[in-house]
Design a protein around this motif. Structure first.
Motif, PDB file in Angstrom:
ATOM      1  N   THR A  70     -17.864  -5.539  -7.542  1.00 52.39           N
ATOM      2  CA  THR A  70     -17.615  -4.146  -7.909  1.00 52.39           C
ATOM      3  C   THR A  70     -16.124  -3.909  -8.083  1.00 52.39           C
ATOM      4  N   ILE A  71     -15.768  -3.030  -9.020  1.00 53.33           N
ATOM      5  CA  ILE A  71     -14.354  -2.708  -9.209  1.00 53.33           C
ATOM      6  C   ILE A  71     -13.870  -1.709  -8.172  1.00 53.33           C
ATOM      7  N   HIS A  72     -14.795  -1.100  -7.418  1.00 49.52           N
ATOM      8  CA  HIS A  72     -14.410  -0.080  -6.446  1.00 49.52           C
ATOM      9  C   HIS A  72     -13.992  -0.681  -5.106  1.00 49.52           C
ATOM     10  N   GLN A  73     -14.394  -1.897  -4.840  1.00 48.70           N
ATOM     11  CA  GLN A  73     -14.230  -2.465  -3.508  1.00 48.70           C
ATOM     12  C   GLN A  73     -12.795  -2.845  -3.143  1.00 48.70           C
ATOM     13  N   PRO A  74     -12.059  -3.641  -3.915  1.00 43.91           N
ATOM     14  CA  PRO A  74     -10.743  -4.073  -3.429  1.00 43.91           C
ATOM     15  C   PRO A  74      -9.762  -2.912  -3.334  1.00 43.91           C
ATOM     16  N   ARG A  75      -9.126  -2.781  -2.172  1.00 42.80           N
ATOM     17  CA  ARG A  75      -8.083  -1.783  -1.985  1.00 42.80           C
ATOM     18  C   ARG A  75      -6.742  -2.375  -2.384  1.00 42.80           C
ATOM     19  N   VAL A  76      -5.768  -1.502  -2.569  1.00 42.03           N
ATOM     20  CA  VAL A  76      -4.428  -1.975  -2.945  1.00 42.03           C
ATOM     21  C   VAL A  76      -3.900  -2.946  -1.904  1.00 42.03           C
ATOM     22  N   SER A  77      -4.140  -2.636  -0.628  1.00 44.40           N
ATOM     23  CA  SER A  77      -3.649  -3.510   0.444  1.00 44.40           C
ATOM     24  C   SER A  77      -4.276  -4.902   0.341  1.00 44.40           C
ATOM     25  N   GLU A  87      -3.806 -10.593  -1.276  1.00 45.70           N
ATOM     26  CA  GLU A  87      -4.345 -11.725  -2.035  1.00 45.70           C
ATOM     27  C   GLU A  87      -3.294 -12.299  -2.981  1.00 45.70           C
ATOM     28  N   ALA A  88      -2.445 -11.420  -3.536  1.00 46.25           N
ATOM     29  CA  ALA A  88      -1.406 -11.863  -4.476  1.00 46.25           C
ATOM     30  C   ALA A  88      -0.177 -12.412  -3.767  1.00 46.25           C
ATOM     31  N   GLY A  89      -0.078 -12.197  -2.439  1.00 47.54           N
ATOM     32  CA  GLY A  89       1.108 -12.631  -1.705  1.00 47.54           C
ATOM     33  C   GLY A  89       2.326 -11.780  -2.011  1.00 47.54           C
ATOM     34  N   LEU A  90       2.091 -10.490  -2.322  1.00 51.78           N
ATOM     35  CA  LEU A  90       3.179  -9.582  -2.655  1.00 51.78           C
ATOM     36  C   LEU A  90       3.151  -8.387  -1.699  1.00 51.78           C
ATOM     37  N   SER A  91       3.990  -7.405  -1.964  1.00 50.55           N
ATOM     38  CA  SER A  91       4.091  -6.228  -1.114  1.00 50.55           C
ATOM     39  C   SER A  91       3.607  -4.989  -1.850  1.00 50.55           C
ATOM     40  N   ASN A  92       3.363  -3.894  -1.082  1.00 49.02           N
ATOM     41  CA  ASN A  92       3.020  -2.624  -1.709  1.00 49.02           C
ATOM     42  C   ASN A  92       4.117  -2.168  -2.658  1.00 49.02           C
ATOM     43  N   GLN A  93       5.372  -2.422  -2.274  1.00 53.95           N
ATOM     44  CA  GLN A  93       6.494  -2.039  -3.123  1.00 53.95           C
ATOM     45  C   GLN A  93       6.415  -2.743  -4.477  1.00 53.95           C
ATOM     46  N   ALA A  94       6.063  -4.031  -4.458  1.00 60.09           N
ATOM     47  CA  ALA A  94       5.918  -4.775  -5.709  1.00 60.09           C
ATOM     48  C   ALA A  94       4.783  -4.196  -6.544  1.00 60.09           C
ATOM     49  N   PHE A  95       3.684  -3.836  -5.890  1.00 58.80           N
ATOM     50  CA  PHE A  95       2.555  -3.263  -6.631  1.00 58.80           C
ATOM     51  C   PHE A  95       2.972  -1.999  -7.357  1.00 58.80           C
ATOM     52  N   ARG A 110       5.799  -0.942  -8.137  1.00 56.13           N
ATOM     53  CA  ARG A 110       6.866  -1.150  -9.115  1.00 56.13           C
ATOM     54  C   ARG A 110       6.278  -1.324 -10.513  1.00 56.13           C
ATOM     55  N   HIS A 111       5.033  -1.793 -10.586  1.00 54.72           N
ATOM     56  CA  HIS A 111       4.418  -2.094 -11.880  1.00 54.72           C
ATOM     57  C   HIS A 111       3.243  -1.179 -12.217  1.00 54.72           C
ATOM     58  N   PHE A 112       2.548  -0.642 -11.213  1.00 53.06           N
ATOM     59  CA  PHE A 112       1.360   0.158 -11.458  1.00 53.06           C
ATOM     60  C   PHE A 112       1.423   1.452 -10.659  1.00 53.06           C
ATOM     61  N   ARG A 113       1.004   2.542 -11.299  1.00 56.89           N
ATOM     62  CA  ARG A 113       1.006   3.830 -10.611  1.00 56.89           C
ATOM     63  C   ARG A 113      -0.186   3.983  -9.674  1.00 56.89           C
ATOM     64  N   LYS A 120      -4.351   1.994  -8.469  1.00 55.93           N
ATOM     65  CA  LYS A 120      -5.284   0.880  -8.618  1.00 55.93           C
ATOM     66  C   LYS A 120      -6.021   0.978  -9.945  1.00 55.93           C
ATOM     67  N   HIS A 121      -6.329   2.203 -10.380  1.00 53.39           N
ATOM     68  CA  HIS A 121      -7.027   2.360 -11.657  1.00 53.39           C
ATOM     69  C   HIS A 121      -6.210   1.798 -12.817  1.00 53.39           C
ATOM     70  N   GLU A 122      -4.909   1.997 -12.774  1.00 51.20           N
ATOM     71  CA  GLU A 122      -4.072   1.467 -13.841  1.00 51.20           C
ATOM     72  C   GLU A 122      -4.095  -0.057 -13.837  1.00 51.20           C
ATOM     73  N   LEU A 123      -4.114  -0.655 -12.661  1.00 53.21           N
ATOM     74  CA  LEU A 123      -4.247  -2.110 -12.571  1.00 53.21           C
ATOM     75  C   LEU A 123      -5.589  -2.562 -13.129  1.00 53.21           C
ATOM     76  N   LEU A 124      -6.662  -1.832 -12.811  1.00 49.60           N
ATOM     77  CA  LEU A 124      -7.993  -2.213 -13.292  1.00 49.60           C
ATOM     78  C   LEU A 124      -8.059  -2.182 -14.814  1.00 49.60           C
ATOM     79  N   VAL A 125      -7.412  -1.195 -15.420  1.00 45.88           N
ATOM     80  CA  VAL A 125      -7.371  -1.134 -16.885  1.00 45.88           C
ATOM     81  C   VAL A 125      -6.631  -2.342 -17.441  1.00 45.88           C
ATOM     82  N   THR A 126      -5.571  -2.768 -16.752  1.00 43.38           N
ATOM     83  CA  THR A 126      -4.824  -3.952 -17.173  1.00 43.38           C
ATOM     84  C   THR A 126      -5.685  -5.206 -17.047  1.00 43.38           C
ATOM     85  N   VAL A 127      -6.427  -5.315 -15.959  1.00 49.51           N
ATOM     86  CA  VAL A 127      -7.336  -6.446 -15.774  1.00 49.51           C
ATOM     87  C   VAL A 127      -8.376  -6.472 -16.896  1.00 49.51           C
TER      88      VAL A 127
END
Length: 225
Positions: free
Chosen positions: A50-57, A62-70, A72-75, A77-84
Protein backbone atom coordinates in the motif's frame (compact mmCIF):
# COMPACT_ATOMS: atom_id res chain seq x y z
CA UNK A 1 37.66 51.85 -0.49
CA UNK A 2 34.95 51.40 -3.08
CA UNK A 3 33.03 48.14 -3.16
CA UNK A 4 33.63 46.27 -6.36
CA UNK A 5 31.39 43.68 -7.95
CA UNK A 6 33.29 40.79 -9.41
CA UNK A 7 31.60 40.00 -12.73
CA UNK A 8 32.44 37.05 -14.94
CA UNK A 9 30.88 35.18 -17.79
CA UNK A 10 30.07 31.51 -17.47
CA UNK A 11 33.12 29.42 -18.26
CA UNK A 12 35.34 32.45 -18.88
CA UNK A 13 37.70 32.23 -15.89
CA UNK A 14 39.10 29.80 -13.31
CA UNK A 15 36.74 31.35 -10.75
CA UNK A 16 33.64 30.70 -12.85
CA UNK A 17 34.75 27.16 -13.66
CA UNK A 18 35.30 26.44 -9.97
CA UNK A 19 31.82 27.76 -9.19
CA UNK A 20 30.32 25.59 -11.93
CA UNK A 21 32.08 22.49 -10.59
CA UNK A 22 30.77 23.24 -7.10
CA UNK A 23 27.21 23.62 -8.39
CA UNK A 24 27.51 20.42 -10.40
CA UNK A 25 28.66 18.49 -7.31
CA UNK A 26 25.69 19.84 -5.39
CA UNK A 27 23.30 18.82 -8.16
CA UNK A 28 24.78 15.33 -8.26
CA UNK A 29 24.54 15.02 -4.48
CA UNK A 30 20.92 16.21 -4.52
CA UNK A 31 20.02 13.77 -7.30
CA UNK A 32 21.68 10.97 -5.37
CA UNK A 33 19.60 11.75 -2.27
CA UNK A 34 16.39 11.96 -4.28
CA UNK A 35 17.04 8.59 -5.91
CA UNK A 36 17.80 6.99 -2.54
CA UNK A 37 14.49 8.30 -1.17
CA UNK A 38 12.55 7.17 -4.25
CA UNK A 39 14.08 3.68 -4.16
CA UNK A 40 13.52 3.37 -0.40
CA UNK A 41 9.87 4.40 -0.74
CA UNK A 42 9.35 1.92 -3.58
CA UNK A 43 10.84 -0.94 -1.54
CA UNK A 44 8.60 -0.14 1.43
CA UNK A 45 5.51 0.25 -0.73
CA UNK A 46 6.11 -3.10 -2.42
CA UNK A 47 6.70 -4.86 0.90
CA UNK A 48 3.59 -3.35 2.53
CA UNK A 49 1.36 -3.52 -0.54
CA UNK A 50 0.00 0.00 0.00
CA UNK A 51 1.15 3.55 -0.67
CA UNK A 52 -0.38 4.67 2.64
CA UNK A 53 1.75 2.53 4.92
CA UNK A 54 5.35 3.88 4.86
CA UNK A 55 5.82 6.97 7.01
CA UNK A 56 8.42 9.62 6.30
CA UNK A 57 10.45 8.38 9.27
CA UNK A 58 10.47 4.85 7.80
CA UNK A 59 11.43 6.10 4.35
CA UNK A 60 14.39 8.16 5.55
CA UNK A 61 15.56 5.31 7.77
CA UNK A 62 15.37 2.88 4.83
CA UNK A 63 17.26 5.40 2.65
CA UNK A 64 19.91 6.03 5.34
CA UNK A 65 19.14 9.76 5.31
CA UNK A 66 17.63 12.32 7.68
CA UNK A 67 14.30 14.14 7.90
CA UNK A 68 16.18 17.29 6.93
CA UNK A 69 17.37 15.61 3.72
CA UNK A 70 13.82 14.48 2.94
CA UNK A 71 12.27 17.93 3.32
CA UNK A 72 15.11 19.49 1.37
CA UNK A 73 13.70 17.74 -1.71
CA UNK A 74 10.02 17.03 -0.99
CA UNK A 75 7.31 19.07 0.70
CA UNK A 76 5.36 15.98 1.75
CA UNK A 77 5.15 12.22 1.44
CA UNK A 78 2.52 12.67 -1.27
CA UNK A 79 4.97 14.63 -3.38
CA UNK A 80 7.49 11.80 -3.03
CA UNK A 81 4.82 9.26 -4.03
CA UNK A 82 4.08 11.23 -7.20
CA UNK A 83 7.81 11.18 -7.97
CA UNK A 84 7.94 7.42 -7.40
CA UNK A 85 4.93 6.97 -9.69
CA UNK A 86 6.50 9.24 -12.32
CA UNK A 87 9.64 7.09 -12.35
CA UNK A 88 7.49 4.03 -12.90
CA UNK A 89 5.54 5.75 -15.67
CA UNK A 90 8.79 6.77 -17.41
CA UNK A 91 9.94 3.14 -17.32
CA UNK A 92 6.58 1.95 -18.65
CA UNK A 93 6.64 4.51 -21.47
CA UNK A 94 10.12 3.36 -22.54
CA UNK A 95 9.00 -0.29 -22.41
CA UNK A 96 5.94 0.44 -24.55
CA UNK A 97 8.05 2.34 -27.10
CA UNK A 98 10.51 -0.56 -27.38
CA UNK A 99 7.68 -3.04 -27.92
CA UNK A 100 6.12 -0.84 -30.58
CA UNK A 101 9.41 -0.38 -32.41
CA UNK A 102 9.58 -4.13 -33.00
CA UNK A 103 6.35 -4.08 -35.03
CA UNK A 104 6.26 -3.20 -38.73
CA UNK A 105 2.64 -2.10 -39.19
CA UNK A 106 0.32 0.40 -37.52
CA UNK A 107 -1.86 -2.45 -36.31
CA UNK A 108 1.15 -4.25 -34.89
CA UNK A 109 2.38 -1.13 -33.07
CA UNK A 110 -1.05 -0.39 -31.62
CA UNK A 111 -1.47 -3.99 -30.47
CA UNK A 112 2.01 -3.96 -28.89
CA UNK A 113 1.12 -0.80 -26.97
CA UNK A 114 -2.03 -2.45 -25.68
CA UNK A 115 -0.22 -5.68 -24.82
CA UNK A 116 2.47 -3.80 -22.92
CA UNK A 117 -0.09 -1.94 -20.85
CA UNK A 118 -2.22 -5.01 -20.18
CA UNK A 119 0.92 -6.86 -19.11
CA UNK A 120 0.88 -4.74 -15.94
CA UNK A 121 -1.84 -7.06 -14.67
CA UNK A 122 -0.69 -10.25 -16.41
CA UNK A 123 2.94 -10.30 -15.26
CA UNK A 124 3.17 -11.17 -11.53
CA UNK A 125 6.16 -8.90 -10.84
CA UNK A 126 4.60 -5.96 -12.69
CA UNK A 127 1.28 -6.56 -10.92
CA UNK A 128 2.97 -6.57 -7.51
CA UNK A 129 4.68 -3.26 -8.24
CA UNK A 130 1.60 -1.63 -9.78
CA UNK A 131 -1.13 -2.76 -7.34
CA UNK A 132 -0.30 -0.35 -4.46
CA UNK A 133 -0.56 2.64 -6.80
CA UNK A 134 -3.81 1.40 -8.32
CA UNK A 135 -5.33 1.01 -4.87
CA UNK A 136 -4.17 4.50 -3.85
CA UNK A 137 -4.66 6.26 -7.17
CA UNK A 138 -7.81 8.12 -6.12
CA UNK A 139 -5.93 9.96 -3.42
CA UNK A 140 -3.06 10.82 -5.76
CA UNK A 141 -5.46 11.93 -8.51
CA UNK A 142 -7.23 14.39 -6.23
CA UNK A 143 -4.06 15.86 -4.75
CA UNK A 144 -1.87 15.91 -7.87
CA UNK A 145 -4.29 16.05 -10.78
CA UNK A 146 -1.97 17.81 -13.24
CA UNK A 147 0.98 15.53 -12.49
CA UNK A 148 -1.21 12.46 -12.97
CA UNK A 149 -2.52 13.86 -16.26
CA UNK A 150 1.07 14.38 -17.43
CA UNK A 151 1.84 10.74 -16.60
CA UNK A 152 -1.08 9.64 -18.78
CA UNK A 153 0.11 11.81 -21.67
CA UNK A 154 3.59 10.33 -21.39
CA UNK A 155 2.24 6.78 -21.65
CA UNK A 156 -0.05 7.60 -24.58
CA UNK A 157 2.50 9.69 -26.52
CA UNK A 158 3.85 6.83 -28.72
CA UNK A 159 0.29 5.62 -29.37
CA UNK A 160 -0.81 9.10 -30.47
CA UNK A 161 2.08 9.23 -32.94
CA UNK A 162 1.05 5.93 -34.54
CA UNK A 163 -2.59 7.02 -34.75
CA UNK A 164 -1.57 10.34 -36.31
CA UNK A 165 0.43 8.57 -39.01
CA UNK A 166 -2.34 6.03 -39.65
CA UNK A 167 -4.90 8.82 -39.99
CA UNK A 168 -2.67 10.87 -42.30
CA UNK A 169 -1.90 7.88 -44.55
CA UNK A 170 -5.56 6.92 -44.87
CA UNK A 171 -5.04 3.58 -43.11
CA UNK A 172 -7.31 4.67 -40.26
CA UNK A 173 -8.94 7.80 -41.65
CA UNK A 174 -11.64 8.05 -39.00
CA UNK A 175 -9.47 8.13 -35.90
CA UNK A 176 -8.99 11.25 -33.80
CA UNK A 177 -5.50 10.60 -32.36
CA UNK A 178 -5.72 12.59 -29.13
CA UNK A 179 -9.21 11.44 -28.23
CA UNK A 180 -8.77 7.83 -29.31
CA UNK A 181 -5.41 7.43 -27.57
CA UNK A 182 -7.05 8.61 -24.36
CA UNK A 183 -9.97 6.19 -24.88
CA UNK A 184 -7.61 3.25 -25.44
CA UNK A 185 -5.62 4.22 -22.34
CA UNK A 186 -8.73 4.21 -20.15
CA UNK A 187 -9.97 0.97 -21.70
CA UNK A 188 -6.69 -0.87 -21.08
CA UNK A 189 -5.89 0.76 -17.73
CA UNK A 190 -9.44 0.20 -16.50
CA UNK A 191 -9.04 -3.52 -17.22
CA UNK A 192 -5.65 -3.55 -15.46
CA UNK A 193 -7.05 -1.77 -12.41
CA UNK A 194 -10.02 -4.11 -12.15
CA UNK A 195 -7.81 -7.20 -12.32
CA UNK A 196 -5.35 -5.83 -9.73
CA UNK A 197 -8.13 -4.88 -7.32
CA UNK A 198 -9.70 -8.32 -7.69
CA UNK A 199 -6.38 -10.06 -7.07
CA UNK A 200 -5.52 -13.49 -8.38
CA UNK A 201 -4.22 -14.28 -11.85
CA UNK A 202 -5.43 -12.21 -14.80
CA UNK A 203 -6.51 -14.11 -17.91
CA UNK A 204 -4.47 -13.70 -21.08
CA UNK A 205 -7.50 -14.74 -23.07
CA UNK A 206 -9.47 -11.84 -21.57
CA UNK A 207 -6.57 -9.51 -22.30
CA UNK A 208 -6.59 -10.61 -25.92
CA UNK A 209 -10.31 -9.84 -26.13
CA UNK A 210 -9.62 -6.31 -24.88
CA UNK A 211 -6.91 -5.96 -27.52
CA UNK A 212 -9.18 -7.25 -30.33
CA UNK A 213 -12.04 -5.05 -29.14
CA UNK A 214 -9.84 -1.94 -29.22
CA UNK A 215 -8.51 -2.66 -32.72
CA UNK A 216 -12.00 -3.43 -34.04
CA UNK A 217 -13.19 -0.08 -32.69
CA UNK A 218 -10.41 1.78 -34.47
CA UNK A 219 -11.19 -0.01 -37.74
CA UNK A 220 -14.91 0.76 -37.44
CA UNK A 221 -14.04 4.44 -36.96
CA UNK A 222 -12.12 4.31 -40.23
CA UNK A 223 -14.87 2.48 -42.08
CA UNK A 224 -17.46 4.99 -40.94
CA UNK A 225 -15.64 7.68 -42.89
Amino acid sequence: MENKVLAFEKGSSPLSRAAERSLERRREAALGEVMRLVEAALRLIRSSGTIHQPRVSEIVREAGLSNQAFYRHFRSKHELLVTVLDEGIALLARTLARRMNRAQSSEGRIREWLRGLLEQALNPDAAEATRPFVLGQGQLDSAWAEEMAQSQRRVTAPLREVLERAAASGELPGVVPERDAESLYHLAMGWVQARLIEGGAASREDARRVEDFAWAGLRRSGAAC
